[in-house]
Write a protein that holds these residues in place. Structure first.
Motif, PDB file in Angstrom:
ATOM      1  N   TYR A   1       0.832  -1.202   0.000  1.00  0.00           N
ATOM      2  CA  TYR A   1       0.000   0.000   0.000  1.00  0.00           C
ATOM      3  C   TYR A   1       0.865   1.250   0.000  1.00  0.00           C
ATOM      4  O   TYR A   1       1.918   1.291   0.639  1.00  0.00           O
ATOM      5  CB  TYR A   1      -0.914   0.014   1.233  1.00  0.00           C
ATOM      6  N   LEU A   2       0.376   2.272  -0.697  1.00  0.00           N
ATOM      7  CA  LEU A   2       1.038   3.565  -0.655  1.00  0.00           C
ATOM      8  C   LEU A   2       0.775   4.231   0.692  1.00  0.00           C
ATOM      9  O   LEU A   2      -0.243   3.965   1.338  1.00  0.00           O
ATOM     10  CB  LEU A   2       0.524   4.449  -1.793  1.00  0.00           C
ATOM     11  N   PRO A   3       1.660   5.124   1.122  1.00  0.00           N
ATOM     12  CA  PRO A   3       1.482   5.778   2.419  1.00  0.00           C
ATOM     13  C   PRO A   3       0.369   6.817   2.382  1.00  0.00           C
ATOM     14  O   PRO A   3      -0.182   7.146   1.329  1.00  0.00           O
ATOM     15  CB  PRO A   3       2.843   6.469   2.645  1.00  0.00           C
ATOM     16  N   VAL A   4       0.045   7.334   3.547  1.00  0.00           N
ATOM     17  CA  VAL A   4      -0.754   8.544   3.685  1.00  0.00           C
ATOM     18  C   VAL A   4       0.093   9.551   4.450  1.00  0.00           C
ATOM     19  O   VAL A   4       1.066   9.185   5.110  1.00  0.00           O
ATOM     20  CB  VAL A   4      -2.085   8.293   4.422  1.00  0.00           C
ATOM     21  N   ALA A   5      -0.268  10.827   4.332  1.00  0.00           N
ATOM     22  CA  ALA A   5       0.491  11.881   5.008  1.00  0.00           C
ATOM     23  C   ALA A   5      -0.410  12.618   5.989  1.00  0.00           C
ATOM     24  O   ALA A   5      -1.598  12.840   5.717  1.00  0.00           O
ATOM     25  CB  ALA A   5       1.081  12.853   3.991  1.00  0.00           C
ATOM     26  N   ARG A   6       0.163  12.990   7.102  1.00  0.00           N
ATOM     27  CA  ARG A   6      -0.537  13.811   8.095  1.00  0.00           C
ATOM     28  C   ARG A   6       0.321  15.013   8.461  1.00  0.00           C
ATOM     29  O   ARG A   6       1.550  14.932   8.449  1.00  0.00           O
ATOM     30  CB  ARG A   6      -0.846  13.006   9.359  1.00  0.00           C
ATOM     31  N   LEU A   7      -0.338  16.116   8.791  1.00  0.00           N
ATOM     32  CA  LEU A   7       0.376  17.254   9.335  1.00  0.00           C
ATOM     33  C   LEU A   7       0.781  16.942  10.770  1.00  0.00           C
ATOM     34  O   LEU A   7       0.346  15.943  11.358  1.00  0.00           O
ATOM     35  CB  LEU A   7      -0.502  18.504   9.285  1.00  0.00           C
ATOM     36  N   ASP A   8       1.599  17.804  11.351  1.00  0.00           N
ATOM     37  CA  ASP A   8       2.099  17.540  12.698  1.00  0.00           C
ATOM     38  C   ASP A   8       0.979  17.424  13.733  1.00  0.00           C
ATOM     39  O   ASP A   8       1.135  16.747  14.756  1.00  0.00           O
ATOM     40  CB  ASP A   8       3.079  18.644  13.126  1.00  0.00           C
TER      41      ASP A   8
END
Length: 402
Positions: free
Chosen positions: A388-395
């Motif tokens: 699976y590709l990653p997901v991104a989150r802000l801090d």
């Protein structure tokens, strides 16, 4: 040229690939790439359950008519699953046409417009010194165009940097990786990376960079303006492109070239961007944008507005797509550059190919069709392995654009 069989082959020689094999009553077969990273089985099912039965008995030489059938005949148009399936069929039919006539694909498309295809490599590093050393390695190998990505100080993760050296691979086996992003830290850091490249290597190489949809339009404008002294070949995917008009804001503030479109599925995703000359390079792919037939339409539209191609060529597209893309790149008049990340050795063994590489230039070869085959016995040794590709989150934990 009647189609008698259509088979879906799934294999994982280092990463997952979905291949469509179409065979005619004459014994000629063609291959198409149907790989959709992280959603491979959805396209495989769409092909097996819905598309392949429609192909049996059709004339393989009626490529345009078959494209229209699969696009208009389903009623539910566009989208990555549908267009990847159509792209695989289209690619396979062009391969059959080339083999049946004894001609390489690029000659069917009008012949060569250049002697070789300029490709760009990926230089990455955990910090600037490491990224510069990788850049040097690509430069010494003869690459004229090099993309550079670097870790950002005090940021837990960053797009585009390989894990512990070697080729960059974002997908994670068996789980979704959560990464973190800070636009403020990135915008302060990025110009320093490009300044370091130019100080060490001068301006002899085309310098590329990918923002990977992380910025708002005004943030992308700020980045483009800040890096103008370093003369980037392009900034890729500076902001999500669902709102094509958003790119007007970027254009108002910077002359840094913009590339976009690796996740586009059709001409409608980029029509406004091209017609208003809001981008400089279109990065749609043969697999995800409906094959050779449809990407040629996109390229022809782009040529009217001096927009050039820069097709996505990461290893999440199989060697089948790469082979076909090199023929496409060689033939079209408004070619810009082709991404080439390379493949694991086992993938190149599963997919024997006719293309050659000389430094930063590639050639698709003279084999009939697109010049890529599949060793099915060897492919069977590498079963599908979910990734699976990653997901991104802000801090603060907000889900962001990956």
């Amino acid at each position: 040229m009647k189609i008698v069989s259509a088979e879906v082959i799934i294999t994982c020689p280092g990463r997952n690939f979905v291949t469509l094999k179409i065979r005619t009553e004459d014994g000629v077969h063609g291959l198409g790439d149907a790989t959709l990273n992280g959603r491979e089985l959805a396209v495989a099912s769409y092909l097996r359950d819905h598309v392949c039965p429609m192909l049996i008995g059709r004339d393989a030489s009626r490529i345009e008519d078959t494209w229209q059938l699969l696009y208009k005949g389903a009623y539910w148009r566009r989208g990555p699953v549908t267009m990847s399936a159509i792209g695989a069929v289209d690619m396979a039919l062009w391969d059959i046409l080339g083999k049946s006539t004894g001609m390489p694909l690029y000659k069917l498309l009008g012949g060569a417009s250049r002697t070789g295809v300029m490709v760009y490599g990926h230089a990455t590093g955990r910090d600037i010194p490491e990224a510069l050393d990788e850049f040097a390695r690509y430069a010494e190998a003869g690459y004229q165009a090099i993309r550079i990505q670097s870790g950002v100080p005090n940021m837990r993760s960053v797009y585009g940097v390989s894990k512990g050296g070697g080729t960059y691979e974002p997908a994670t086996k068996g789980r979704v990786d959560e990464q973190y992003w800070s636009t403020e830290k990135y915008l302060d850091f990025a110009p320093k990376l490009f300044e370091a490249v130019r100080e060490r290597f001068g301006f002899d190489h085309h310098l590329l960079h990918d923002a990977h949809h992380r910025l708002t339009p005004i943030e992308a404008a700020r980045l483009g303006k800040a890096v103008e002294p370093y003369r980037l070949f392009w900034i890729e995917d500076p902001t999500p492109a669902e709102n094509q008009a958003a790119f007007r804001l970027i254009r108002q503030h910077t002359v840094t070239p913009i590339a976009v479109g690796e996740i586009f599925n059709s001409i409608w995703d980029c029509k406004q961007l091209i017609e208003e000359q809001l981008i400089d390079y279109i990065r749609a792919t043969l697999t995800h944008a409906g094959g050779i037939t449809h990407l040629k339409r996109i390229a022809d539209l782009a040529s009217l507005y001096q927009v050039r191609t820069g097709c996505h060529g990461a290893s999440d597209l199989s060697p089948v797509c790469m082979g076909a893309a090199l023929h496409f790149d060689l033939a079209i008049p408004n070619f810009g550059v082709q991404e080439y990340m390379g493949y694991p050795e086992e993938a190149l063994e599963v997919f024997p190919h006719a293309w050659t590489k000389d430094g930063g230039l590639m050639h698709p070869g003279e084999a009939p069709g697109h010049g890529v085959e599949i060793d099915e016995k060897l492919a069977a040794r590498y079963p599908y392995d979910p990734a699976y590709l990653p997901v991104a989150r802000l801090d603060d934990g907000t889900l962001w654009n990956w």
